[in-house]
Design an enzyme around this catalytic site. Structure first.
Site, PDB file in Angstrom:
ATOM      1  N   PRO B 131       0.796  -1.169   0.051  1.00 17.80           N
ATOM      2  CA  PRO B 131       0.029   0.008  -0.007  1.00 17.80           C
ATOM      3  C   PRO B 131       0.974   1.136  -0.002  1.00 17.80           C
ATOM      4  O   PRO B 131       0.907   1.945   0.900  1.00 17.80           O
ATOM      5  CB  PRO B 131      -0.781  -0.257   1.365  1.00 17.80           C
ATOM      6  CG  PRO B 131       0.138  -1.057   2.160  1.00 17.80           C
ATOM      7  CD  PRO B 131       0.679  -1.905   1.205  1.00 17.80           C
ATOM      8  N   GLU B 359      -1.158  -4.994  -9.725  1.00 14.91           N
ATOM      9  CA  GLU B 359      -0.207  -5.854  -9.998  1.00 14.91           C
ATOM     10  C   GLU B 359      -0.722  -7.178  -9.229  1.00 14.91           C
ATOM     11  O   GLU B 359      -1.031  -7.134  -8.130  1.00 14.91           O
ATOM     12  CB  GLU B 359       1.418  -5.544  -9.728  1.00 14.91           C
ATOM     13  CG  GLU B 359       1.724  -4.474 -10.455  1.00 14.91           C
ATOM     14  CD  GLU B 359       2.341  -4.448 -11.883  1.00 14.91           C
ATOM     15  OE1 GLU B 359       2.454  -5.695 -12.142  1.00 14.91           O
ATOM     16  OE2 GLU B 359       2.698  -3.593 -12.498  1.00 14.91           O
ATOM     17  N   GLY B 360      -0.158  -8.239  -9.938  1.00 12.13           N
ATOM     18  CA  GLY B 360      -0.108  -9.347  -9.082  1.00 12.13           C
ATOM     19  C   GLY B 360      -1.275 -10.065  -8.996  1.00 12.13           C
ATOM     20  O   GLY B 360      -1.682 -10.906  -7.950  1.00 12.13           O
TER      21      GLY B 360
END
Lengths: 403, 364
Positions: B131, B359-360
């Site tokens: 974050p 992402e991811g």
């Protein structure tokens, strides 16, 4: 299987073009931009002499294997040579757009008769004359006429923006493919391609244009006054059939639009390579994988230019591959052309901006590439005409539905 | 040899998954978005298409098919064409299965791969994103410190899909100069799964924040053992998958807007007959094809075992911008109707925005 790597043989041939671009074209690039109507005769001789081993030879006796890769090979070569100089690329003695029209619309006998000359003798050019003072993109509105008179066609009219027209009509033993109507009332169906041989009485080059870029390439205005040509110089069938002649014109574009896209891509790559080297010499390397928040403005600009160029290239390759594999590619050819024309216009303009006062200087070729790039968004169908073609295809509309 | 032809198998997968997406996923998308829930029966049905099991080795109970990034890209596009949240949810197990399959040591493969050959959907996930506003894959702040024979993990993660229900998770952490993956069981002490996140889009997809506080894991938890992982390759696979899904979302928005423009009339004719609209659609079509080709290019490099970090980065970034623009155009073509939740285009626009930062979430 999906694959984007040229095989070894193709790569080897492309590498040869890279050397030509770097060692033969680049050194004379600026000279023939500054001396607009000078003719690089040594360059013509060199390219003509080397055409066979370079594989540029276009003729009717190509083997099956080379046919299967004909367009793909051509666009890879076009990118390399346009990286060298796109104006010079257009001036290479070769069948050019006239040859493309013969290939697309001619009978086997006509291909043999008109294209054989490119494997023998002195340097030659062939050109295509379609645009008129009163009609460009709206090529169905052609007013040049072909009238049958005994065992001849008689051509009357004016053509402009004919690339290589002077070389084809007057300065070599080439020919010009002229698009003319045999029946004005028949609209598109009446439009046919006619081969007018060099030095045919009644055909004259009245002007060679001064241009923003690609200055070494001659852009001719031709006038046809009662120009008599043999009956079998009409390409394909002389009969007026619905969707007949114009379809042939379109088939020519299917083959040439990916090439124009590739030319644009070559110019764009020249600009990108220049900017990358320029930044690299100042210890600015482009970093991939970072979040956009961490990149410099120049990195972001450069990456954007680079990926836009690649996107255009993949679209051009696809359009060429489809054609080589016997599949319809009008939609994809227009996509490639529209994308490449605009992307490279913007890439070269941004490149000039990135280098500040140096980018604007004639001390570097960058400003020339910006001028050269622009033509690719115009000729062989403007950006907007290609969007129109794409839109019709995806919407299932005819040219009457959407215009 | 340059070729734009999918294999017979890839064409079949594309057609099958797309038909499924159209008939089963698309009709469930709006309700899932509004309720924040995806029906488990639907997830199970997608599981049964075998998109994960097909590449699990026969020794582990799978079908033993050849894994291919190009095939993965083709399937991901077709699935996301139905709905992005549902597509990601259905493929989340890959986030653990594929890294283990590709880079896990023998013990890890033997332990984890059979989970994905089971008949029931098996939730397993991975925690990558953190974050921070300027997060990127080369600046992982979560750390793994060697301690005794194992490691101590500390850090914070976000956007971890299905974190709460996952039996196992891979946590990516900086371990000295490199990034390594650590396989953690869901209820591992020191691993705290936070509240379900509330996002602008992807509302049907359950994602969570994670906190790792002195989370101790044994040496065997390190993915790939002593050898570790090829982090760049894993990231390339994830970026390519995201690019492919973006193409699927873009295509759904394009087709919806196209069909709308063909039937919506203004000034006596369908609006598609006006160049202002027709040109928008033409540009959308070009960008969809360009995006797909970039994804294919990166995927085909991965399939050859070549480095594809740059290519996948390009494909993902390009596609992320393209899909946003295309969905925005779709909303614009529908005008006021596009802004109303009765039509799906506003949902696609919200989902599309996610590609630029997330992402991811998926892999091929």
């Amino acid at each position: 299987m999906i694959d984007f790597e040229p095989d070894h043989d193709l790569q080897r041939r492309i590498d040869a073009y890279r050397i030509v671009a770097r060692q033969i074209m680049r050194p004379i690039s600026r000279e023939y931009d500054e001396n607009e109507h000078a003719r690089p005769t040594k360059f013509y001789e060199l390219m003509w002499a080397g055409r066979a081993q370079a594989g540029l030879e276009v003729g009717p006796d190509k083997g099956a294997r080379s046919n299967r890769m004909r367009t793909l090979f051509t666009i890879l070569a076009a990118e390399e040579l346009s990286w060298g100089d796109v104006g010079l690329f257009l001036q290479i003695p070769n069948p050019g757009l006239g040859g493309a029209a013969v290939m697309a619309a001619g009978t086997p006998q006509q291909k043999e008769r008109f294209l054989k000359r490119f494997s023998e003798g002195n340097p030659k050019w062939a050109a295509m004359a379609i645009t008129e003072p009163g009609c460009g993109s709206d090529s169905a509105a052609i007013t040049t006429t072909a009238r049958r008179e005994g065992d001849h066609w008689v051509i009357n009219g004016t053509k402009i923006f004919c690339t290589g027209g002077k070389m084809a009509a007057e300065l070599s033993e080439g020919f010009v493919v002229v698009w003319a109507t045999v029946d004005k009332n028949a609209g598109r169906a009446g439009i046919k391609p006619f081969v007018v041989e060099h030095h045919t009485p009644g055909m004259s080059v009245v002007r060679v244009e001064n241009k923003l870029g690609i200055r070494v390439s001659d852009t001719a205005a031709l006038v046809f006054e009662d120009c008599k040509i043999p009956l079998d110089n009409v390409l394909g069938s002389p009969e007026v059939k619905p969707e007949g002649g114009f379809k042939d014109a379109m088939a020519t574009f299917d083959a040439t639009r990916p090439i124009v896209a590739a030319m644009a891509i070559g110019v764009g790559r020249a600009a990108l390579d220049f900017v990358r080297d320029f930044l690299s010499e100042r210890n600015m390397e482009i970093r991939y994988g970072l979040s956009p928040q961490r990149l410099t403005a120049i990195e972001r600009d450069f990456m954007e230019m680079e990926v836009q160029l690649k996107a255009a290239r993949l679209l051009a390759w696809r359009a060429a591959w489809l054609l080589d594999n016997g599949q319809r590619n009008s939609l994809e050819a227009s996509m490639a052309k529209a994308k490449a024309g605009l992307a490279v216009t913007q890439i070269t303009q941004k490149a000039v901006e990135l280098l500040g006062p140096l980018g604007y200087s004639r001390a570097y070729l960058l400003e020339k590439w910006m001028r050269d790039a622009k033509i690719n968004d115009i000729f062989e169908g403007t950006q907007q005409i290609n969007l129109l073609i794409i839109a019709r295809r995806i919407l299932g509309y005819s040219s009457k539905d959407l215009n | 040899m340059i070729s734009f032809e999918l294999t017979e198998e890839q064409r079949m997968i594309s057609q099958t998954v797309e038909a499924f997406a159209r008939e089963e996923i698309r009709p469930a998308a709006r309700t899932a978005d509004e309720s924040g829930q995806i029906p488990p029966e639907l997830v199970q049905k997608i599981w049964e298409l075998g998109l994960v099991r097909s590449v699990i080795p026969e020794a582990s109970g799978g079908d033993g098919g050849q894994r291919s990034a190009v095939t993965g890209v083709v399937a991901a596009e077709a699935l996301a064409y139905g709905d992005l949240s549902i597509a990601i949810h259905a493929l989340v197990p890959r986030l653990l299965a594929y890294p283990v399959l590709e880079m896990g040591d023998q013990a890890q493969r033997a332990r984890y791969l059979p989970l994905f050959a089971q008949p029931g959907f098996c939730a397993a996930s991975a925690a990558l994103t953190e974050p921070r506003w300027d997060f990127d894959i080369f600046s992982i702040a979560t750390t793994a410190r060697g301690s005794g024979s194992g490691y101590i993990l500390n850090g914070e993660k976000c956007y971890v899909p299905l974190a709460r229900e996952s039996e196992f998770l891979i946590v990516f952490a900086s371990c000295g100069p490199a990034v390594e993956g650590f396989i953690l069981p869901g209820g591992c002490p020191g691993l705290v799964v936070g509240e379900r996140e509330k996002n602008m889009g992807l509302k049907a997809l359950a994602t969570y924040g994670l906190t790792l506080k002195d989370c101790a894991v044994p040496a065997e938890a390190r993915l790939g053992g002593e050898r570790g992982i090829n982090f760049n390759r894993l990231m390339s696979e994830q970026k390519v998958a995201a690019a492919a899904m973006a193409v699927g979302v873009a295509r759904s928005a394009f087709e919806y807007a196209r069909d709308y423009a063909l039937q919506r009339r203004a000034f006596g004719a369908p609006i598609a007959t006006r160049q202002a609209i027709a040109f928008m659609l033409a540009e959308m079509a070009i960008e969809i094809d360009a995006s797909r080709l970039l994804a294919w290019e990166a995927a085909s490099r991965l399939d050859k075992g070549e480095d594809a970090l740059k290519e996948s980065y390009q494909a993902k970034n390009y596609t992320a911008s393209a899909v946003l623009k295309i969905c925005d155009n779709a909303v614009q073509i529908l005008g006021g109707h596009g802004y109303i939740r009765e039509h799906p285009v506003e949902m696609w626009l919200r989902n599309a925005r996610g590609f630029a930062m997330l992402e991811g979430l998926t892999t091929v």
